[in-house]
Design an enzyme around this catalytic site. Structure first.
Site: not given
Length: 478
Positions: A64, A66, A241, A270, A273, A279
């Protein structure tokens, strides 16, 4: 990495998985086999490198993290700090951005981070300021009511879905459409191209807080300098975008007015692509929005995925190599060769061609819906996806279009000759497919008729076309 090392790595990984759940191992192996044997023409898909894939399968998955680099809410994040800092460094250098945020899990997450960052920066509200200062317990019910009303009543102007826009740009099925009062700009009905004068007119009339540019099915360049001028003229934040064409920006195929980073207040993307990474998502911005963007977790995101950030660092490092620029240019060259091949065979293309990585075929000229064409092509070993065309009479489910793209086949090494052969295979399938009928004998938008012999023949030709261009040639699963 040597060929033996790649085979050993993936083969050993599958053996370990097979020892726990063999059906998962079999599905992974089958996926590789399917991708090796199919002409992958989905514009949003690619093939990540073995190094990128392997960077995702490791102990970072167990951590983790954060917070941001050096400011974590969990202890023991020093190694996560290293890979996140590397990914950020590569992103900034690659795109010439002053700030990069590499934690988003997907493109929609990146967009949500951007939207909330702009709202938090632009919307004046005492309740919002309290929330930003983490004085959440001091907010009254009236504060919350006012905050919801203010943040949910802002205006966004983006490209319409049928013109090539994306669901995450303010449309009702997506959360962005519930956050914003949205209006769309389309394209010129005669040319399919963006009419910047009409965008400016819509912006003057609507006065959006955010003007969004970017697309998922627009086969041309966008002039981001003009779009920024439109945004400035109405005091809007300009957001781009670039999820689909980030690789073309990274590879310096899109420069000057067509590179969004120097012109936009905030850019999302992203990392797969055309960028050919794992991803995931990413946000680029200037210093004025950096603090708000870095609050993406916990504002929008759950815990960062350190194993995916490690893979992003690897992929972004790969994109900084000189050969990536050559790859990006070949993507566009191949898309234009594919478009030319289709046009010579009588296909109708939205905008009459392409400037980027994708081609949009209007299959109504073949008497088909997009859904019929998509499935007939899949039966023949050609993987595409149906997509709306401007003013589409068949709506967003059945559609009248097929969207195809060249990033994946370019990764495999196919060139202009193979693109022309691919155009022939696509035309053969579409011209030999006819609409079917439903149980009541009425015409169907989904059912179709294609001679199995044609599908088998095209599938064999597609496989033969791919034979000289093996996928992951160094990976032998035995």
């Amino acid at each position: 990495m040597s060929r033996n090392a790649e085979s050993t790595a993936f083969r050993s990984a599958l053996e370990v998985v097979r020892g726990v759940e063999p059906r998962v191992a079999d599905a992974i192996a089958a996926e590789l086999a399917d991708q090796r044997e199919s002409l992958k023409l989905i514009a949003s898909e690619n093939y990540a490198s073995p190094a990128t894939l392997l960077a995702m399968g490791n102990w970072f998955s167990d951590k983790y993290a954060e917070g941001t680099v050096g400011r974590r809410f969990y202890a023991g994040c020093q190694n996560v700090d290293t890979v996140e800092a590397l990914a950020t460094e590569h992103a900034q250098e690659l795109f010439g951005a002053s700030h990069a945020y590499v934690q988003p899990h997907s493109g929609i997450d990146a967009n949500l981070v951007a939207f909330w960052a702009v709202l938090a920066d632009r919307v004046e509200s005492p309740a919002l300021r309290k929330a930003q200062a983490r004085q959440v317990n001091d907010l009254t019910e009236a504060d919350w009511f006012a905050l919801r009303r203010e943040l949910g009543n802002q205006r966004m102007l983006g490209m319409s879905l049928d013109a090539g826009g994306h669901l995450t740009h303010g449309f009702r099925p997506n959360i962005s459409g519930k956050m914003f009062d949205q209006r769309s700009y389309g394209t010129d009905p005669a040319t399919g191209l963006i009419d910047y004068d009409r965008v400016a007119e819509a912006a003057r009339e609507f006065k959006p807080l955010i003007l969004v540019a970017g697309y998922s099915a627009y086969p041309r360049k966008v002039n981001f300098r003009i779009m920024r001028e439109i945004a400035d003229s109405v005091g809007a934040t300009f957001m781009v975008d670039m999820a689909h064409f980030a690789g073309l920006v990274a590879g310096k195929v899109f420069t000057g007015d067509f590179d969004p980073v120097p012109h936009a207040h905030i850019v999302t993307t992203t990392t797969h692509k055309s960028l050919r990474g794992p991803r995931g998502g990413m946000v680029l911005c200037g210093p004025e929005l950096a603090d708000q963007v870095d609050r993406g977790c916990p504002m929008v995101l759950g815990g960062p995925l350190p194993h995916v950030m490690a893979a992003k660092a690897v992929a972004l490092a790969e994109a900084r190599r000189p050969d990536f620029a050559d790859y990006a240019q070949r993507i566009v060259d191949n898309a234009q060769a594919l478009a030319d091949g289709l046009l010579r065979r009588g296909a109708t293309l939205v905008t009459g061609g392409t400037d980027n990585h994708l081609v949009l075929i209007d299959v109504s000229g073949y008497g088909l819906t997009g859904r019929q064409a998509e499935q007939a092509l899949l039966d023949s070993g050609i993987v595409t996806n149906r997509n709306s065309v401007p003013q589409d009479p068949n709506g967003a489910w059945y559609t009248s279009g097929i969207r195809i793209g060249t990033p994946a086949l370019t990764t495999r090494g196919l060139g202009a000759t193979e693109m022309d052969a691919t155009a022939e295979l696509i035309h053969t399938v579409l011209s030999q497919t006819t609409p079917g009928t439903g149980p009541d004998g009425a015409p169907s938008k989904a059912k179709y008729v294609l001679d199995p012999a044609v599908a088998e023949s095209v599938g064999k030709q597609a496989a033969d076309l791919l034979t000289p261009f093996p996928l992951y040639p160094a990976v032998d699963l035995g």
